[in-house]
Design an enzyme around this catalytic site. Structure first.
Site, PDB file in Angstrom:
ATOM      1  N   LYS A  36       0.844  -1.203   0.000  1.00 50.84           N
ATOM      2  CA  LYS A  36       0.000   0.000   0.000  1.00 50.84           C
ATOM      3  C   LYS A  36       0.877   1.249   0.000  1.00 50.84           C
ATOM      4  O   LYS A  36       1.736   1.425   0.861  1.00 50.84           O
ATOM      5  CB  LYS A  36      -0.904  -0.021   1.233  1.00 50.84           C
ATOM      6  CG  LYS A  36      -1.738   1.245   1.440  1.00 50.84           C
ATOM      7  CD  LYS A  36      -2.527   1.151   2.738  1.00 50.84           C
ATOM      8  CE  LYS A  36      -3.175   2.474   3.124  1.00 50.84           C
ATOM      9  NZ  LYS A  36      -3.866   2.390   4.424  1.00 50.84           N
TER      10      LYS A  36
ATOM     11  N   ASP B 107      -2.825  10.358   3.999  1.00 53.20           N
ATOM     12  CA  ASP B 107      -4.227   9.969   4.089  1.00 53.20           C
ATOM     13  C   ASP B 107      -4.993  10.939   4.983  1.00 53.20           C
ATOM     14  O   ASP B 107      -4.904  10.879   6.206  1.00 53.20           O
ATOM     15  CB  ASP B 107      -4.335   8.546   4.647  1.00 53.20           C
ATOM     16  CG  ASP B 107      -5.784   8.065   4.724  1.00 53.20           C
ATOM     17  OD1 ASP B 107      -6.635   8.664   4.038  1.00 53.20           O
ATOM     18  OD2 ASP B 107      -6.038   7.091   5.452  1.00 53.20           O
TER      19      ASP B 107
ATOM     20  N   LYS C  80     -10.544  12.438   8.575  1.00 47.93           N
ATOM     21  CA  LYS C  80     -10.077  12.046   9.902  1.00 47.93           C
ATOM     22  C   LYS C  80     -10.064  13.263  10.825  1.00 47.93           C
ATOM     23  O   LYS C  80      -9.908  14.394  10.369  1.00 47.93           O
ATOM     24  CB  LYS C  80      -8.636  11.505   9.816  1.00 47.93           C
ATOM     25  CG  LYS C  80      -8.445  10.233   9.022  1.00 47.93           C
ATOM     26  CD  LYS C  80      -6.963   9.880   8.960  1.00 47.93           C
ATOM     27  CE  LYS C  80      -6.715   8.647   8.109  1.00 47.93           C
ATOM     28  NZ  LYS C  80      -7.173   7.419   8.769  1.00 47.93           N
TER      29      LYS C  80
ATOM     30  N   ASP D 246       1.480   6.305   5.806  1.00 44.15           N
ATOM     31  CA  ASP D 246       0.474   5.345   5.371  1.00 44.15           C
ATOM     32  C   ASP D 246       0.902   4.607   4.104  1.00 44.15           C
ATOM     33  O   ASP D 246       0.177   3.754   3.610  1.00 44.15           O
ATOM     34  CB  ASP D 246      -0.880   6.045   5.157  1.00 44.15           C
ATOM     35  CG  ASP D 246      -2.055   5.092   5.328  1.00 44.15           C
ATOM     36  OD1 ASP D 246      -1.891   4.081   6.036  1.00 44.15           O
ATOM     37  OD2 ASP D 246      -3.128   5.352   4.762  1.00 44.15           O
TER      38      ASP D 246
ATOM     39  N   ASP E  23     -12.358   6.727   3.860  1.00 45.32           N
ATOM     40  CA  ASP E  23     -11.158   6.483   4.667  1.00 45.32           C
ATOM     41  C   ASP E  23     -10.780   4.998   4.682  1.00 45.32           C
ATOM     42  O   ASP E  23      -9.818   4.618   5.340  1.00 45.32           O
ATOM     43  CB  ASP E  23     -11.370   6.986   6.102  1.00 45.32           C
ATOM     44  CG  ASP E  23     -10.081   7.102   6.885  1.00 45.32           C
ATOM     45  OD1 ASP E  23      -9.005   7.192   6.245  1.00 45.32           O
ATOM     46  OD2 ASP E  23     -10.126   7.089   8.124  1.00 45.32           O
TER      47      ASP E  23
ATOM     48  N   GLU F 219      -9.555   3.518   2.110  1.00 43.97           N
ATOM     49  CA  GLU F 219      -9.023   3.669   0.749  1.00 43.97           C
ATOM     50  C   GLU F 219      -7.929   2.670   0.414  1.00 43.97           C
ATOM     51  O   GLU F 219      -7.718   2.339  -0.761  1.00 43.97           O
ATOM     52  CB  GLU F 219      -8.506   5.101   0.548  1.00 43.97           C
ATOM     53  CG  GLU F 219      -7.087   5.391   1.015  1.00 43.97           C
ATOM     54  CD  GLU F 219      -6.876   5.199   2.508  1.00 43.97           C
ATOM     55  OE1 GLU F 219      -5.745   4.853   2.900  1.00 43.97           O
ATOM     56  OE2 GLU F 219      -7.826   5.388   3.297  1.00 43.97           O
TER      57      GLU F 219
ATOM     58  N   ARG G 219      -7.574  -0.532   0.792  1.00 44.10           N
ATOM     59  CA  ARG G 219      -8.013  -1.772   0.145  1.00 44.10           C
ATOM     60  C   ARG G 219      -8.408  -1.532  -1.311  1.00 44.10           C
ATOM     61  O   ARG G 219      -8.348  -2.448  -2.134  1.00 44.10           O
ATOM     62  CB  ARG G 219      -9.152  -2.400   0.935  1.00 44.10           C
ATOM     63  CG  ARG G 219     -10.454  -1.640   0.947  1.00 44.10           C
ATOM     64  CD  ARG G 219     -11.347  -2.022   2.113  1.00 44.10           C
ATOM     65  NE  ARG G 219     -10.797  -1.570   3.389  1.00 44.10           N
ATOM     66  CZ  ARG G 219     -11.350  -1.801   4.573  1.00 44.10           C
ATOM     67  NH1 ARG G 219     -12.481  -2.481   4.641  1.00 44.10           N
ATOM     68  NH2 ARG G 219     -10.792  -1.358   5.674  1.00 44.10           N
TER      69      ARG G 219
END
Length: 512
Positions: free
Chosen positions: A275, A280, A287, A298, A357, A359, A361
């Site tokens: 990933k 993010d 968030k 992230d 959020d 995202e 996956r």
């Protein structure tokens, strides 16, 4: 605004082997000796008696005065004065506890922290290490030295420049040291990539780093820009990156073992997917501010894949490996994906976006689908800082993993235990499949409860029939404070685990 350039960073220590004892090696600022617990009082390791005689210092008395026990990570500092200071300025007595591999990894990190800003240290700690203990000691010393800065005045402190492993004459020590430097270097690179702030670390910048390290490592590197991603149907990556002025990328890094033809398709291939969310915000499901403070890391899964790929030749990985890093910035703007949107992934499967959020996956799904369709791997492993639920499940220092193949699960477990990057197997609970179902699309990215498991179930649909493991290390991605080989901040977790597996004699044994 994007920063123009990263300041020059510090480098890990250099290492050398010597059969001599510290008092026989000239020019060192520090001598360091192991201390082992004993019911009659702590014991000093090799070279300490000779050093005490040469310096005229009672080192056992120093241990007694400090009430030292020899526990792992304990350091007794013995300054050297007078004429003896011409030989060395400082003696460190470092506890190794039960003398396990983990103890030596931690002792290496402890020694590195105690010798920062020094030119050199000579130590016999590795001389009493068990099998694989020398490697663990060196890895600990490298990662315990890690530092990152963006100061106008330069770094606040520097790692010790040189560590000599004294009283080591084993014929296999050179190979073990080389392997240790590869593993420690991969951990360092992964941690460094995760620590770079997002005003520099855009998807394009991350791709540039992959190209640079890939060329140095003899890899073939291909980068998809936004136009190519759109032309080839990578809807998940495009949707996640659609709200940012920094366009997304897909990075592909190809490793072929020595002696194998790059054109040959007979050799089995492992695909790693990491990933690569360079920042993010959470997207429109934004968030809270405190939840964004660590989100520059992230992309830690992608960083682990890049670092692993760069070191495969150094550990003589025997199988072909392809690393994929879907890189995007999950931002907030008028072009950001919305809750309720439906996106079409590479290969045609669709996802309803009910949480912007969730995202990670979505980008992993595209890369996994591409891998299954275009590469047909013998094994597929994705690695990501995916769910806060994993930290709730496993706490601070242990990652979680899921697998649809028992042999692959055993490989991950063994590599985790050996590398020191601990991981615990989690269940793929089929009863939760209804949570990842959507009424209007093939899947729902926001299943909710049992969050780590439902995220894995979402991804499993993109693995097809390929032996697959999903590693979620959101639990281990950030160290709140210095702790042995972990330094405060992004941990760079994952590269050592992957490299331990792929550098083994037969990474695909029993899989499939």
């Amino acid at each position: 605004m994007r920063a123009t350039a990263l300041p020059t960073q510090v480098s890990p220590p250099e290492f050398a082997l010597s059969p001599a004892l510290p008092h026989q090696i000239g020019g060192a600022e520090v001598w360091a000796f192991p201390v082992l617990p004993d019911e009659d009082g702590p014991l000093l390791g090799p070279g300490a008696d000779e050093a005490a005689e040469a310096l005229g210092i009672d080192l056992l008395a120093a241990l007694e005065a400090a009430r030292a026990t020899g526990r792992t990570g304990e350091v007794t500092t013995v300054p050297v004065g007078g004429a003896a200071a011409e030989s060395v300025g400082l003696v460190l007595l470092v506890g190794v506890g039960e003398a396990s591999v983990t103890d030596f990894r931690r002792a290496g990190a402890t020694l590195a922290r105690a010798t920062k800003d020094r030119a050199s240290v000579v130590t016999t700690l590795a001389a009493i290490a068990p099998d694989d203990g020398l490697e663990a000691f060196v890895v600990g010393a490298m990662l315990g030295s890690f530092a990152f800065h963006w100061r106008s005045t330069g770094p606040k402190e520097r790692p010790v420049a040189r560590i000599v492993l004294a009283d080591v004459s084993d014929d296999g020590a050179d190979d073990e040291l080389a392997r240790a430097i590869a593993h420690g270097g991969a951990g360092w690179r992964s941690r460094a990539l995760a620590t770079v702030p997002a005003n520099l670390k855009t998807p394009a910048w991350l791709a540039e780093q992959a190209v640079e390290v890939g060329e140095a490592a003899g890899l073939d590197v291909t980068v998809w820009d936004a136009a190519r991603l759109e032309a080839e149907g990578f809807g998940g990556i495009l949707a996640v990156g659609g709200g940012s002025v920094n366009e997304p990328r897909l990075i592909r890094m190809d490793y072929t073992p020595r002696g194998a033809s790059k054109k040959s398709r007979s050799m089995p291939t492992v695909v790693l997917v990491g990933k690569g969310i360079t920042f993010d915000t959470g997207g429109l499901d934004i968030k809270p501010s405190e939840g964004m403070l660590t989100m520059k890391r992230d992309m830690s899964g992608g960083g682990a894949v890049i670092a692993t790929m760069a070191a495969l030749r150094d550990v003589d990985c025997p199988v072909r490996v392809v690393g994929l890093v879907p890189a995007a910035e999950n931002a907030v703007s008028g072009s950001a994906m919305r809750p309720g949107d439906v996106i079409t992934h590479f290969g045609g499967r669709t996802s309803e976006v009910n949480n912007t959020d969730a995202e990670g996956r979505l980008v992993l799904a595209d890369a996994m689908a591409y891998a299954v369709s275009e590469i047909a791997p013998a094994a597929l492993v994705d690695i990501a800082t995916l769910t806060g639920a994993m930290k709730v499940s496993l706490g601070q220092w242990t990652g979680g993993y899921f697998a649809n193949d028992e042999a692959l699960a055993e490989q991950v477990a063994s590599a985790a235990a050996t590398s020191g990057e601990l991981a615990w197997r989690m269940p793929l609970v089929a009863d939760y499949e209804e949570k990842v179902a959507s009424r209007i699309a093939d899947g729902d990215n926001a299943a909710g409860g049992a969050g780590a498991i439902t995220a894995a179930l979402f991804l499993q649909h993109f693995a097809g029939d390929v032996p697959w493991a999903h590693i979620d290390f959101a639990s281990a991605a950030e160290s709140p404070a210095d702790r042995y080989e972990w330094t405060a901040g992004p941990s760079g977790w994952g590269a050592r685990l992957l490299l331990t597996w792929l550098g083994s004699d037969d990474p695909l044994a029993g899989i499939g």
